[in-house]
Design a protein around this motif. Structure first.
Motif, mmCIF file in Angstrom:
data_model
loop_
_atom_site.group_PDB
_atom_site.id
_atom_site.type_symbol
_atom_site.label_atom_id
_atom_site.label_comp_id
_atom_site.label_asym_id
_atom_site.label_seq_id
_atom_site.Cartn_x
_atom_site.Cartn_y
_atom_site.Cartn_z
ATOM 1 N N VAL A 125 -21.881 13.193 11.124
ATOM 2 C CA VAL A 125 -21.048 13.623 12.229
ATOM 3 C C VAL A 125 -19.358 13.388 12.052
ATOM 4 O O VAL A 125 -19.158 12.485 11.368
ATOM 5 N N ASP A 126 -18.668 14.042 12.795
ATOM 6 C CA ASP A 126 -17.366 14.022 12.473
ATOM 7 C C ASP A 126 -16.858 12.932 13.428
ATOM 8 O O ASP A 126 -17.296 12.610 14.405
ATOM 9 N N SER A 127 -15.517 12.689 13.418
ATOM 10 C CA SER A 127 -14.638 11.896 14.188
ATOM 11 C C SER A 127 -13.697 12.678 14.811
ATOM 12 O O SER A 127 -13.207 13.631 14.380
ATOM 13 N N THR A 128 -13.072 11.975 15.912
ATOM 14 C CA THR A 128 -12.088 12.625 16.667
ATOM 15 C C THR A 128 -11.145 11.725 17.333
ATOM 16 O O THR A 128 -11.740 10.481 17.678
ATOM 17 N N GLU B 76 -11.231 -0.149 23.056
ATOM 18 C CA GLU B 76 -10.301 0.882 23.039
ATOM 19 C C GLU B 76 -9.506 1.280 21.658
ATOM 20 O O GLU B 76 -8.544 1.430 21.309
ATOM 21 N N HIS B 77 -10.404 1.203 20.868
ATOM 22 C CA HIS B 77 -10.356 1.964 19.358
ATOM 23 C C HIS B 77 -10.004 3.273 19.656
ATOM 24 O O HIS B 77 -10.453 3.994 20.518
ATOM 25 N N SER B 78 -9.242 3.665 18.791
ATOM 26 C CA SER B 78 -8.635 5.147 18.852
ATOM 27 C C SER B 78 -9.486 6.076 18.680
ATOM 28 O O SER B 78 -9.126 7.374 18.505
ATOM 29 N N ARG B 79 -10.599 5.931 17.713
ATOM 30 C CA ARG B 79 -11.229 7.088 17.097
ATOM 31 C C ARG B 79 -12.712 6.828 17.620
ATOM 32 O O ARG B 79 -13.230 5.765 17.686
ATOM 33 N N ALA B 80 -13.186 7.963 17.693
ATOM 34 C CA ALA B 80 -14.803 8.016 17.884
ATOM 35 C C ALA B 80 -15.660 9.050 17.198
ATOM 36 O O ALA B 80 -15.294 10.226 16.859
ATOM 37 N N TYR B 81 -16.614 8.817 16.937
ATOM 38 C CA TYR B 81 -17.508 10.042 16.296
ATOM 39 C C TYR B 81 -18.263 10.683 17.703
ATOM 40 O O TYR B 81 -18.122 10.356 18.600
ATOM 41 N N TYR B 82 -18.445 11.884 17.240
ATOM 42 C CA TYR B 82 -18.877 12.812 18.466
ATOM 43 C C TYR B 82 -19.851 13.838 17.959
ATOM 44 O O TYR B 82 -19.975 14.157 16.722
#
Length: 108
Positions: A61-64, A72-78
């Protein structure tokens, strides 16, 4: 549950009289309760399927740029999944990119 032998409806319990009795709401059937009536069946729980597809669903999956509400990490997979009817929008699920956290949530 006990059923009426006359009309097959569920019998209710009347406790305002002594002895207590089973009675039918639709016909005049009445049966006194002469002994303790009880039976307990422990049901086996079904194994629940992971609607997101388990750990393998997150492999490609991609991250955004989305902030994790836990660390409070600035990126997440979605990923987006159609969880409701076709005329409703897709639901977006997120997983924190911080491997120590790994928190999962959905878009509100």
């Amino acid at each position: 549950m006990h059923f009426c032998p006359t009309c097959a409806n569920v019998l209710l319990v009347r406790t305002d009289r002594s002895p207590h009795e089973f009675f039918c709401q639709t016909c005049p059937y009445v049966h006194p309760i002469e002994r303790v009536v009880g039976d307990r069946t422990i049901l086996q729980r079904k194994e629940v399927d992971d609607v997101l597809g388990g750990a393998k669903a997150w492999e490609n999956v991609d991250s955004t740029p989305e902030t994790c509400p836990k660390c409070e990490h600035s990126r997440a997979y979605y990923m987006q999944i159609q969880t409701r009817s076709a005329d409703e929008p897709m639901t977006t699920f997120y997983k924190c990119c911080n491997h120590a956290c790994g928190h999962q949530w959905r878009e509100k």
